[in-house]
Design a protein around this motif. Sequence first.
Motif, PDB file in Angstrom:
ATOM      1  N   LEU A 139     -25.021 -17.376  15.719  1.00  0.00           N
ATOM      2  CA  LEU A 139     -26.427 -17.062  15.862  1.00  0.00           C
ATOM      3  C   LEU A 139     -27.123 -17.154  14.821  1.00  0.00           C
ATOM      4  O   LEU A 139     -28.635 -17.441  15.025  1.00  0.00           O
ATOM      5  CB  LEU A 139     -25.989 -15.939  16.885  1.00  0.00           C
ATOM      6  CG  LEU A 139     -25.982 -15.823  18.332  1.00  0.00           C
ATOM      7  CD1 LEU A 139     -25.331 -14.850  18.264  1.00  0.00           C
ATOM      8  CD2 LEU A 139     -26.457 -16.311  18.637  1.00  0.00           C
ATOM      9  N   ILE A 140     -26.636 -17.334  13.452  1.00  0.00           N
ATOM     10  CA  ILE A 140     -27.247 -16.984  12.400  1.00  0.00           C
ATOM     11  C   ILE A 140     -26.897 -17.664  11.106  1.00  0.00           C
ATOM     12  O   ILE A 140     -27.515 -17.274  10.100  1.00  0.00           O
ATOM     13  CB  ILE A 140     -26.458 -15.673  11.949  1.00  0.00           C
ATOM     14  CG1 ILE A 140     -25.336 -15.091  11.084  1.00  0.00           C
ATOM     15  CG2 ILE A 140     -26.617 -13.941  12.816  1.00  0.00           C
ATOM     16  CD1 ILE A 140     -24.747 -14.960  10.092  1.00  0.00           C
ATOM     17  N   GLU A 141     -26.316 -18.545  11.991  1.00  0.00           N
ATOM     18  CA  GLU A 141     -26.603 -19.394  10.219  1.00  0.00           C
ATOM     19  C   GLU A 141     -27.942 -20.287  10.139  1.00  0.00           C
ATOM     20  O   GLU A 141     -29.496 -19.531  10.537  1.00  0.00           O
ATOM     21  CB  GLU A 141     -26.196 -20.803  11.541  1.00  0.00           C
ATOM     22  CG  GLU A 141     -27.572 -21.590  12.994  1.00  0.00           C
ATOM     23  CD  GLU A 141     -28.074 -22.714  12.931  1.00  0.00           C
ATOM     24  OE1 GLU A 141     -28.373 -22.858  11.442  1.00  0.00           O
ATOM     25  OE2 GLU A 141     -28.569 -23.272  13.296  1.00  0.00           O
ATOM     26  N   PRO A 142     -28.505 -20.546   8.811  1.00  0.00           N
ATOM     27  CA  PRO A 142     -30.008 -20.084   8.598  1.00  0.00           C
ATOM     28  C   PRO A 142     -31.177 -20.866   9.208  1.00  0.00           C
ATOM     29  O   PRO A 142     -31.530 -20.875   8.987  1.00  0.00           O
ATOM     30  CB  PRO A 142     -29.787 -21.118   6.885  1.00  0.00           C
ATOM     31  CG  PRO A 142     -28.029 -21.190   7.190  1.00  0.00           C
ATOM     32  CD  PRO A 142     -27.464 -21.003   8.641  1.00  0.00           C
ATOM     33  N   GLY A 143     -30.204 -22.160   9.848  1.00  0.00           N
ATOM     34  CA  GLY A 143     -31.477 -22.741  10.278  1.00  0.00           C
ATOM     35  C   GLY A 143     -32.231 -22.459  11.764  1.00  0.00           C
ATOM     36  O   GLY A 143     -32.867 -22.772  12.354  1.00  0.00           O
ATOM     37  N   ARG A 144     -31.614 -21.421  12.217  1.00  0.00           N
ATOM     38  CA  ARG A 144     -31.992 -20.705  13.391  1.00  0.00           C
ATOM     39  C   ARG A 144     -33.220 -20.087  12.946  1.00  0.00           C
ATOM     40  O   ARG A 144     -33.932 -19.639  12.130  1.00  0.00           O
ATOM     41  CB  ARG A 144     -30.908 -19.455  14.096  1.00  0.00           C
ATOM     42  CG  ARG A 144     -30.082 -19.942  14.199  1.00  0.00           C
ATOM     43  CD  ARG A 144     -29.892 -20.293  16.018  1.00  0.00           C
ATOM     44  NE  ARG A 144     -28.796 -20.725  16.880  1.00  0.00           N
ATOM     45  CZ  ARG A 144     -28.373 -21.166  17.983  1.00  0.00           C
ATOM     46  NH1 ARG A 144     -29.751 -21.828  18.094  1.00  0.00           N
ATOM     47  NH2 ARG A 144     -27.683 -20.985  17.879  1.00  0.00           N
ATOM     48  N   ASP A 145     -34.608 -20.242  13.818  1.00  0.00           N
ATOM     49  CA  ASP A 145     -35.852 -19.293  13.755  1.00  0.00           C
ATOM     50  C   ASP A 145     -35.996 -18.737  14.741  1.00  0.00           C
ATOM     51  O   ASP A 145     -37.035 -18.531  15.526  1.00  0.00           O
ATOM     52  CB  ASP A 145     -36.818 -21.042  14.330  1.00  0.00           C
ATOM     53  CG  ASP A 145     -38.748 -20.639  13.356  1.00  0.00           C
ATOM     54  OD1 ASP A 145     -38.557 -19.677  12.592  1.00  0.00           O
ATOM     55  OD2 ASP A 145     -39.347 -20.944  13.391  1.00  0.00           O
ATOM     56  N   PHE A 146     -36.502 -17.609  14.747  1.00  0.00           N
ATOM     57  CA  PHE A 146     -36.485 -16.000  15.153  1.00  0.00           C
ATOM     58  C   PHE A 146     -36.525 -14.893  14.934  1.00  0.00           C
ATOM     59  O   PHE A 146     -36.106 -15.218  13.531  1.00  0.00           O
ATOM     60  CB  PHE A 146     -35.833 -15.659  16.987  1.00  0.00           C
ATOM     61  CG  PHE A 146     -33.740 -15.602  16.366  1.00  0.00           C
ATOM     62  CD1 PHE A 146     -33.335 -14.620  15.891  1.00  0.00           C
ATOM     63  CD2 PHE A 146     -33.349 -16.244  16.344  1.00  0.00           C
ATOM     64  CE1 PHE A 146     -32.090 -13.804  15.440  1.00  0.00           C
ATOM     65  CE2 PHE A 146     -32.090 -16.211  15.871  1.00  0.00           C
ATOM     66  CZ  PHE A 146     -31.426 -15.528  15.343  1.00  0.00           C
TER      67      PHE A 146
END
Length: 203
Positions: A139-146
């Motif tokens: 959920l928190i890997e740096p490629g996420r975008d929210f």
Amino acid sequence: MVEKVSLDFLDREPYKEWNEMLESSLSDHRYRHVVRVTRTAIALAHYYGEDEKKSAQAALLHDMAKKNEKRYFNRLLELGYVNEEDWKPSPYFHAYLGGLAVRYLLGVEDMDIIRAIQSHTLGSDHMSRLDKIIFLADLIEPGRDFPTLPALQEAALQGLNEGVLKAMDNTISYLLKSDSSINPQTVVARNALLKEMKEAKKG
């Protein structure tokens, strides 16, 4: 912290074979996500004193069946590890199926790794530290975008349970706002985590 994690181990077996398999079977977007989750999981494992080898293996293989569900299901069906009635596609089915594929097609026998893969989307009751790390890393890997990503990343370093709880709450809040159904397993996982945290405070 995550950027400094070395992935040199991907040049060694069995990681090399797994990595090549993932790179060829997953979309570029999904494969890059897997690499970032692997880095994040190793960083969290180091931070919280978890087995980094297990964390790397579970993270690398956690989305093995994503968008490849039918392919792996048919192979497992041929080998007799699933039945026709086990085909229950959903946004979460790849986690359950991926655990079976990792166990029976790749020969990974460590049930800690299998359970971490199978619980990485919805969580589960009595989550182990490894389960929580893979759940959170996804959920928190740096490629996420929210919008709430920075807050979740910060919470992940304040405490593993606190980070997982905040991540679960974030997911539930999103589902409520989007008028989407909430899988009961996530509610069960959240309730179990709350109970664990309350008992830890008493102890």
